[in-house]
Design a protein around this motif. Sequence first.
Motif, PDB file in Angstrom:
ATOM      1  N   ILE A   1      12.055   3.736   0.015  1.00 45.53           N
ATOM      2  CA  ILE A   1      11.270   3.382  -1.177  1.00 45.53           C
ATOM      3  C   ILE A   1      10.750   4.637  -1.851  1.00 45.53           C
ATOM      4  CG2 ILE A   1       9.123   2.307  -1.956  1.00 45.53           C
ATOM      5  CD1 ILE A   1       9.580   0.166   0.196  1.00 45.53           C
TER       6      ILE A   1
ATOM      7  N   ASP B   1       5.484  -3.957  -7.131  1.00 46.52           N
ATOM      8  CA  ASP B   1       6.410  -5.012  -6.715  1.00 46.52           C
ATOM      9  C   ASP B   1       7.298  -4.557  -5.558  1.00 46.52           C
ATOM     10  OD1 ASP B   1       5.355  -6.678  -8.633  1.00 46.52           O
ATOM     11  OD2 ASP B   1       7.016  -6.407 -10.052  1.00 46.52           O
ATOM     12  N   ASN B   2       7.835  -3.355  -5.649  1.00 46.50           N
ATOM     13  CA  ASN B   2       8.715  -2.851  -4.582  1.00 46.50           C
ATOM     14  C   ASN B   2       7.972  -2.633  -3.268  1.00 46.50           C
ATOM     15  OD1 ASN B   2      11.351  -2.741  -5.635  1.00 46.50           O
ATOM     16  ND2 ASN B   2      10.787  -1.004  -6.892  1.00 46.50           N
ATOM     17  N   VAL B   3       6.777  -2.079  -3.349  1.00 44.18           N
ATOM     18  CA  VAL B   3       6.009  -1.836  -2.127  1.00 44.18           C
ATOM     19  C   VAL B   3       5.640  -3.163  -1.476  1.00 44.18           C
ATOM     20  CG1 VAL B   3       3.822  -0.955  -1.224  1.00 44.18           C
ATOM     21  CG2 VAL B   3       5.154   0.430  -2.808  1.00 44.18           C
TER      22      VAL B   3
ATOM     23  N   PRO C   1       5.444   1.580   2.060  1.00 43.09           N
ATOM     24  CA  PRO C   1       6.385   2.512   1.415  1.00 43.09           C
ATOM     25  C   PRO C   1       7.119   3.388   2.423  1.00 43.09           C
ATOM     26  CG  PRO C   1       4.136   3.269   1.129  1.00 43.09           C
ATOM     27  CD  PRO C   1       4.053   1.953   1.828  1.00 43.09           C
TER      28      PRO C   1
ATOM     29  N   ARG D   1       6.348  -1.797 -11.417  1.00 39.87           N
ATOM     30  CA  ARG D   1       7.579  -1.718 -10.615  1.00 39.87           C
ATOM     31  C   ARG D   1       7.274  -1.217  -9.200  1.00 39.87           C
ATOM     32  NH1 ARG D   1       9.345   0.805 -15.086  1.00 39.87           N
ATOM     33  NH2 ARG D   1       9.514   2.803 -14.025  1.00 39.87           N
ATOM     34  N   THR D   2       6.422  -0.210  -9.113  1.00 41.47           N
ATOM     35  CA  THR D   2       6.057   0.353  -7.818  1.00 41.47           C
ATOM     36  C   THR D   2       5.361  -0.693  -6.963  1.00 41.47           C
ATOM     37  OG1 THR D   2       5.798   2.526  -8.841  1.00 41.47           O
ATOM     38  CG2 THR D   2       4.812   2.222  -6.676  1.00 41.47           C
TER      39      THR D   2
ATOM     40  N   LEU E   1       7.140  -6.024  -1.686  1.00 41.78           N
ATOM     41  CA  LEU E   1       8.332  -6.678  -1.139  1.00 41.78           C
ATOM     42  C   LEU E   1       8.736  -6.095   0.213  1.00 41.78           C
ATOM     43  CD1 LEU E   1      10.667  -7.087  -4.245  1.00 41.78           C
ATOM     44  CD2 LEU E   1       9.685  -8.913  -2.855  1.00 41.78           C
ATOM     45  N   ASN E   2       8.432  -4.831   0.412  1.00 40.37           N
ATOM     46  CA  ASN E   2       8.870  -4.128   1.617  1.00 40.37           C
ATOM     47  C   ASN E   2       7.750  -3.840   2.613  1.00 40.37           C
ATOM     48  OD1 ASN E   2      11.830  -3.455   1.120  1.00 40.37           O
ATOM     49  ND2 ASN E   2      10.849  -2.922  -0.805  1.00 40.37           N
TER      50      ASN E   2
ATOM     51  N   PHE F   1      11.629   5.947  -5.649  1.00 42.82           N
ATOM     52  CA  PHE F   1      10.587   6.114  -6.668  1.00 42.82           C
ATOM     53  C   PHE F   1      10.529   7.529  -7.221  1.00 42.82           C
ATOM     54  CE2 PHE F   1       8.110   2.411  -4.797  1.00 42.82           C
ATOM     55  CZ  PHE F   1       8.568   1.551  -5.769  1.00 42.82           C
TER      56      PHE F   1
END
Length: 135
Positions: free
Chosen positions: A101, A89-91, A97, A86-87, A93-94, A105
């Motif tokens: 974000i 994928d989010n990082v 961090p 999950r981490t 995408l953006n 988290f």
Amino acid sequence: MFDSIKKFENYLENGKLLSGIKKKDYLSLISKIEEDEFLKNEFYEFNSDNYFIENNLMTVLFFEELFYDCVMSSFKNQIHYDFILRTKDNVQLNSYPNKEILSAFINEVDFQSETQRLIITYLVYSNLYWSYEMN
């Protein structure tokens, strides 16, 4: 890899920039992360003696190594694996961090788990790297 990140966490603690390794301590650090010049001198001072993190800052490579470590250490680490996925994928995408974000988290981190906590430490380092080296 985690040895270098742990060194950075210790460096922040010893410099009183991180008052402990609990959620509230990290929240306090993250709340200031986008302030102008926050941790800039400390970031450069730490980097002058510790090249390993910067040399491994390619986020994809860092997370791939974490995946490998989790899988190799058995499926009992499925919680860590899911958190890392999950981490990652989010990082990705953006781009990097940012404060939002990191703040999101922090609520997912099990601070009893050094693996999860040090991922947040790594992301704090990554934020500083993007702020001071890439701009």
